[in-house]
Motif scaffolding. Structure first.
Motif, PDB file in Angstrom:
ATOM      1  N   PHE A 570       1.431  11.671  18.101  1.00  0.00           N
ATOM      2  CA  PHE A 570       2.460  10.640  18.290  1.00  0.00           C
ATOM      3  C   PHE A 570       3.704  10.976  17.463  1.00  0.00           C
ATOM      4  O   PHE A 570       4.837  10.916  17.947  1.00  0.00           O
ATOM      5  N   SER A 571       3.490  11.342  16.205  1.00  0.00           N
ATOM      6  CA  SER A 571       4.608  11.687  15.318  1.00  0.00           C
ATOM      7  C   SER A 571       5.365  12.914  15.823  1.00  0.00           C
ATOM      8  O   SER A 571       6.603  12.942  15.803  1.00  0.00           O
ATOM      9  N   ALA A 572       4.625  13.934  16.273  1.00  0.00           N
ATOM     10  CA  ALA A 572       5.274  15.151  16.778  1.00  0.00           C
ATOM     11  C   ALA A 572       6.119  14.851  18.018  1.00  0.00           C
ATOM     12  O   ALA A 572       7.242  15.356  18.158  1.00  0.00           O
ATOM     13  N   LEU A 573       5.593  14.016  18.923  1.00  0.00           N
ATOM     14  CA  LEU A 573       6.341  13.671  20.132  1.00  0.00           C
ATOM     15  C   LEU A 573       7.546  12.804  19.799  1.00  0.00           C
ATOM     16  O   LEU A 573       8.601  12.924  20.439  1.00  0.00           O
ATOM     17  N   CYS A 574       7.418  11.944  18.794  1.00  0.00           N
ATOM     18  CA  CYS A 574       8.575  11.167  18.330  1.00  0.00           C
ATOM     19  C   CYS A 574       9.700  12.101  17.905  1.00  0.00           C
ATOM     20  O   CYS A 574      10.865  11.910  18.286  1.00  0.00           O
ATOM     21  N   GLY A 673       1.285   7.528  26.909  1.00  0.00           N
ATOM     22  CA  GLY A 673       0.573   8.305  27.921  1.00  0.00           C
ATOM     23  C   GLY A 673       0.094   9.656  27.434  1.00  0.00           C
ATOM     24  O   GLY A 673      -0.964  10.140  27.846  1.00  0.00           O
ATOM     25  N   VAL A 674       0.866  10.276  26.546  1.00  0.00           N
ATOM     26  CA  VAL A 674       0.512  11.612  26.059  1.00  0.00           C
ATOM     27  C   VAL A 674      -0.443  11.553  24.881  1.00  0.00           C
ATOM     28  O   VAL A 674      -1.343  12.390  24.756  1.00  0.00           O
ATOM     29  N   THR A 675      -0.273  10.561  23.992  1.00  0.00           N
ATOM     30  CA  THR A 675      -1.016  10.578  22.725  1.00  0.00           C
ATOM     31  C   THR A 675      -2.175   9.591  22.670  1.00  0.00           C
ATOM     32  O   THR A 675      -2.898   9.564  21.665  1.00  0.00           O
TER      33      THR A 675
END
Length: 812
Positions: A570-574, A673-675
């Motif tokens: 989640f943090s990486a996608l943020c 959806g991804v995480t």
């Protein structure tokens, strides 16, 4: 809240400052100016509010100014209003500049500020600077030494003590000695140089830079030092030293020591003063290394990283702008991001263009032709730097045959040219990644570009055109608006008809939220019929409209609340999507993911929270967190510690521009959806029953907007697939008929059920993605690729050789 309550609340937020009865007219005028405005707890803001009375005071006779300085310092040493103290400290600092003081005045002033309990209230730096032009008398020396003892060696006072020592005893310059890995390597090299003393003088000067930005005097002396060495020799050495990174050989968990940072910061600013664009890329790489986060500690060096940004901002030309733009896409620290944004805005103003146009015109070509290819002949060998499938690639050819790498004779006889090609290839790859993200973020931009400029910056640029020619553009000429895309050497509309454009027409990226449904569908068909893959979802982009539930809640959305997500992903996608969020763990770490939208004056926030009994990593970071509401707030200045302000105002969702609402909701959908743990087929195996109820609900639940869009894309793709006879869409599933079973692949989570019996089939994605051969109309939907991979695998389940999957398929 009634009128009395309101008055009481306003009195708390805006306390009146009452000056002492014997205050001078100047002090009374200053406090009146502070009372007339909202309290502030920033020195620079307070200065703005007392600007008029302060200017009148600075024009007053010398004896009045000196008297006020003593009056203000006396107030700073007593319990008085916080707002008044915050205003008086910078006011005295400004007043002391150029104020003639006698030795007796200086002694009296030192005794006045020798107050241990209020030592953090006084502007010691300004006072000591004012004393530099005063003759040192025995009385003044004794008073200063007493002050040194009073303030003690507390945090923030060591520099004041050093300045007192310099005033009393004179400057004692420390020799330039190595501190850590970087300076050790540098000094070992310069000690072998015949110009050793000149080099060491330069690093002594570099270390002397104590403020954030150097003075003109400091810059002139730095350039003079470089000229003594020779600019060519200095720049050649700079490339080597920057390539080492800030902490060579010191391990990944070590920060730059303060004394080492002093050398590096001054060295970087010296490069900025020279303004040579050849080192801009190396400075940016050094900045990336400085801003690298060490878990549980922080950045390798904020100070040096910020100096890199400021030095690049000071350099002329567009190469530095290119590197700042690279930094803007990857650096996430708040202070650094503000510096980067400020640098880009100022560069845009200098070049008289908009922010988006500046970044477009600053993209380098790396010697590529319009076709995106650069060819160099080195020793009978052809080096070809090209953009292939949206990525930079350096290849080697001899007599029409491909080589695995550069031949030995090229490495020996053309080392400099080879190094230049490798550098260009590395930078090209980084810029391509940056430009893809920049263009996607431009979907939110309110600005447009003149068509004649757009052609050079986008359509015919060898780097940017690799994306621009696969995107749809909106062109406005007067009251007429049309959409177009580049195809077979011309701009055409979705019907394939040529589009004529005037040079002064306004061009911007097309967004489906501004289009009719029929136009969106037409563009989708046009792309699919020609097998064009867009660099990101544009024609197939999800559009999120306000729902009835959100009209009911009014100021927040619960559309993506209640999900359990893997925090590290989640943090990486943020970070990738431009949201600011720090990992949370078993310490005071709670924070809210937020997206700044300065062009709209908005901040979007996506609330997250800890989970009861959540697992933690080795660094005590929670592996999972839960999601909650999405809200919007107006952007406001960051609150200072203990600053009182009214509660933040949450904005109504109906008042948010539809484009902004849609893009923020799309990001939230993507983050979930991804995480979500529901997309992890091994969750139950690895974690047992933890969050089992949520996992089952997500893995087989209703489709989100993104998943519904995925379903629409699959419906158009299925007739073109080799396995089309074995596949069909059924509600929220892609149903695949294999030889052994029928399989239902969920279009949201990608999880698989086997029929009959609705038995779960765990398939972990591995190498050899079969969907790679399927022509998708856009890049970036990893879940769509996973679903297609599983469909191809299960349609021919008799050929499966993985024992783990076979045991599940044949289990009765």
């Amino acid at each position: 809240m009634n009128i009395a309550d309101t008055a009481q609340f306003l009195a708390i937020l805006r306390p009146q400052i009452t000056p002492p009865a014997e205050s001078s007219p100047y002090m009374q005028e200053l406090t009146a100016a502070l009372n007339a405005s909202r309290p502030t707890y920033k020195g620079r803001d307070a200065l703005k509010r007392i600007e008029e009375p302060l200017e009148r005071l600075k024009a007053a006779p010398t004896e009045d100014r000196v008297a006020f300085a003593f009056e203000a310092l006396a107030l700073l040493g007593t319990p008085s209003s916080i707002a008044l103290q915050i205003a008086l400290k910078p006011a005295v600092s400004h007043l002391l500049k150029g104020l003639p003081l006698s030795s007796l005045d200086a002694v009296r002033m030192v005794k006045l500020v020798s107050n241990r309990w209020y030592r953090h209230h006084f502007p010691y730096k300004a006072i000591l600077t004012a004393f530099e032009s005063i003759a040192m008398t025995p009385e003044l020396r004794d008073a200063l030494l007493e002050l040194r003892s009073v303030i003690g060696e507390t945090h923030g006072m060591d520099e004041i003590q050093e300045r007192i020592d310099v005033l009393v005893h004179g400057a004692k310059e420390k020799p330039a000695v190595a501190v850590s890995g970087w300076s050790r390597s540098v000094f070992e090299e310069i000690d072998q140089s015949p110009k050793q003393m000149t080099w060491r003088h330069l690093f002594l000067h570099a270390r002397s830079l104590t403020q954030s930005n150097p003075s003109q005097k400091w810059l002139k002396e730095a350039i003079a030092c470089v000229d003594q060495i020779g600019r060519g020799e200095f720049l050649e050495a700079a490339h080597r030293w920057l390539a080492m990174g800030p902490m060579p050989g010191m391990g990944p968990q070590v920060q730059v020591p303060d004394e080492e940072a002093d050398y590096q910061k001054g060295f970087i600013w010296t490069l900025g003063a020279l303004g040579d664009a050849s080192v801009a890329s190396a400075i940016a790489d050094f900045a990336f290394a400085c801003f690298r986060k060490i878990p549980m500690i922080g950045a390798v060096s904020h100070r040096v990283g910020n100096a890199c940004v400021n030095a690049l901002a000071a350099m002329p030309g567009l190469e530095a702008v290119t590197q700042i733009s690279r930094l803007s896409m990857r650096v996430k620290y708040d202070v650094a991001r503000r510096l980067i944004e400020k640098a880009l805005v100022e560069a845009a103003e200098r070049n008289h263009v908009g922010r988006d146009d500046l970044e477009a015109m600053a993209v380098p070509t790396y010697g590529l032709g319009e076709a995106g290819v650069r060819i160099e002949i080195l020793g009978g060998c052809e080096a070809r730097l090209a953009i292939e499938d949206g990525a930079g690639n350096l290849s080697w050819w001899r007599e029409g045959k491909s080589l695995k790498a550069a031949p030995a004779d090229v490495k020996t006889n053309h080392a400099e040219a080879l190094a230049d090609l490798k550098k260009a290839s590395k930078e090209l790859q980084a810029v391509l990644s940056t430009q893809r993200l920049r263009l996607e973020r431009q979907l939110l931009s309110q600005s447009s570009c003149r068509f004649d400029c757009w052609q050079g910056w986008y359509l015919h640029h060898p780097v940017t055109s690799t994306f621009a020619k696969r995107l749809i553009w909106e062109i406005q000429s007067g009251d007429s608006t049309q959409t177009a895309m580049w195809w077979e050497g011309a701009l055409v509309n979705w019907a394939g008809e040529p589009v004529t454009v005037a040079p002064d027409s306004a061009v911007r990226l097309w967004h489906p939220i501004r289009a009719e449904v029929q136009e969106v569908l037409s563009w989708r068909c046009w792309l699919e019929d020609r097998g064009i893959q867009q660099p990101f979802k544009q024609a197939h982009r999800e559009v999120y409209l306000l729902t009835d539930a959100e009209r009911e809640t009014d100021t927040y959305s619960l559309r993506f609340a209640g999900h359990v997500v893997r925090q590290h992903q989640f943090s990486a996608l943020c970070r990738e999507r431009g949201w600011q969020f720090n990992l949370m763990g078993e310490w005071d770490s709670h924070n809210t993911p937020r997206l700044e939208l300065p062009q709209y004056g908005l901040r979007a926030e996506f609330d997250v929270d800890f989970l009861d009994g959540a697992e933690v990593s080795g660094h005590m970071v929670y592996t999972t967190i839960s999601t909650d509401r999405v809200q919007f707030f107006p952007i406001e200045e960051k609150r200072r510690r203990f600053e009182l302000r009214p509660p933040r105002r949450t904005l109504r969702l109906a008042d948010i521009p539809p484009l902004v609402l849609s893009e923020v909701m799309r990001d939230a959908d993507l983050l979930v959806g991804v995480t979500s743990i529901g997309t992890d087929p091994m969750w139950g195996v690895d974690h047992g029953d933890v969050h089992a109820e949520y996992w089952n609900r997500f893995a087989d639940g209703d489709l989100s907007t993104a998943a519904e869009n995925r379903k629409t894309v699959l419906e158009s793709l299925l007739p073109k697939l080799a396995i089309r006879a074995r596949c069909r869409i059924d509600g929220r599933y892609l149903v695949v008929r294999g030889e052994s079973n029928e399989y239902k692949i969920h279009l949201g989570s990608g999880n698989v059920l086997m029929e009959p019996g609705s038995r779960y089939l765990c398939i972990v994605r591995g190498r050899g993605d079969t969907s790679a051969s399927v022509a998708l109309p856009f890049e970036g939907d990893a879940m769509l690729a996973i679903i297609l991979s599983k469909a191809f695998l299960l349609a021919n389940d008799k050929a499966i050789k993985d024992e783990t999957i076979l045991r599940q398929i044949h289990r009765t």
